[in-house]
Scaffold this motif. Sequence first.
Motif, PDB file in Angstrom:
ATOM      1  N   LEU A 185       0.844  -1.191   0.000  1.00 31.55           N
ATOM      2  CA  LEU A 185       0.000   0.000   0.000  1.00 31.55           C
ATOM      3  C   LEU A 185       0.876   1.237   0.000  1.00 31.55           C
ATOM      4  O   LEU A 185       1.935   1.263   0.627  1.00 31.55           O
ATOM      5  N   PRO A 201      -4.244   3.323   4.791  1.00 31.86           N
ATOM      6  CA  PRO A 201      -5.580   3.239   4.194  1.00 31.86           C
ATOM      7  C   PRO A 201      -6.588   4.076   4.972  1.00 31.86           C
ATOM      8  O   PRO A 201      -6.466   4.260   6.183  1.00 31.86           O
ATOM      9  N   THR A 208      -9.690  -2.073   5.017  1.00 34.87           N
ATOM     10  CA  THR A 208      -8.275  -2.191   4.666  1.00 34.87           C
ATOM     11  C   THR A 208      -7.394  -1.908   5.878  1.00 34.87           C
ATOM     12  O   THR A 208      -6.338  -2.529   6.052  1.00 34.87           O
ATOM     13  N   GLN A 209      -7.815  -0.989   6.724  1.00 32.39           N
ATOM     14  CA  GLN A 209      -7.086  -0.759   7.978  1.00 32.39           C
ATOM     15  C   GLN A 209      -7.051  -2.033   8.815  1.00 32.39           C
ATOM     16  O   GLN A 209      -6.015  -2.399   9.378  1.00 32.39           O
ATOM     17  N   ALA A 229      -7.389  -5.121   7.742  1.00 36.84           N
ATOM     18  CA  ALA A 229      -6.552  -6.118   7.075  1.00 36.84           C
ATOM     19  C   ALA A 229      -5.070  -5.834   7.309  1.00 36.84           C
ATOM     20  O   ALA A 229      -4.281  -6.741   7.592  1.00 36.84           O
TER      21      ALA A 229
END
Length: 262
Positions: free
Chosen positions: A66, A70, A75-76, A78
């Motif tokens: 990334l 994020p 997504t944070q 993950a």
Amino acid sequence: MSAQSRADLATAGRIVVKVGSSSISGEASWRIPMIVQALATAHRRGVEVILVSSGAIATGIPVLDLDSRPTDLATQQAAAAVGQNLLVFRYQEALRPFRIVAGQVLLTTGDLENATSRSNARRAMDRMLALGVLPIVNENDTVATQEIRFGDNDRLAALVAQLLHADALVLLSDVDSLYTKPPTDPDARPIDTVAPDADLAGLEFGASVVNSVGTGGAATKVSAARMAAASGIGVMVTSADLIGKALEGAAIGTWFAPAVTA
């Protein structure tokens, strides 16, 4: 016994240490062995040390390729799941030469608000400390949401210090102490000691976000330090680079004197 002054850190029996993402993530990951060495030195002289460490999301960002932190929750979460695994591995590898075992503790606000889970967390960490384990605590970012977050790990560290009846709390930052204004301001002056009843209204501690990976800052440290000090726990705020001196009771940083409690 609760630390009443900086010097008492050298003889404190139980200390909570908090380090932020910006101090140990990315190009700053070299600090992990340095921080671990200071913790191991304290551990060797009989101190029960609890480390509250941010950095799960920041550590997971490059692993997932990334470009930046994020902004969406999924997504944070993950990134946190991937990064937490690597973060604890790095700590354990640094602890290995000192023959100290790390134990991961992930908490949510619900864990500390519910009497049963709060008691379970305290009992588990007390037992870990009795076994010579170094608990590494972080917010459980994989399941936390904006509505049920601690807000920052400075507050989490203060709550953990209260939960475990710590003798002292050390909040590590990117600067050597708190200042009356942002450190870049030429009129800024270091703050040596904050009394329990001190009026800090005229001081400028800046915004809460300090960089692209961390969510803390001077303001959050002041809030957390005052919360812990109000419950009778002395608090040191200083640079991560000075952790060794801090745990030795050196005359550095900003000291929040503990309130006298019944």
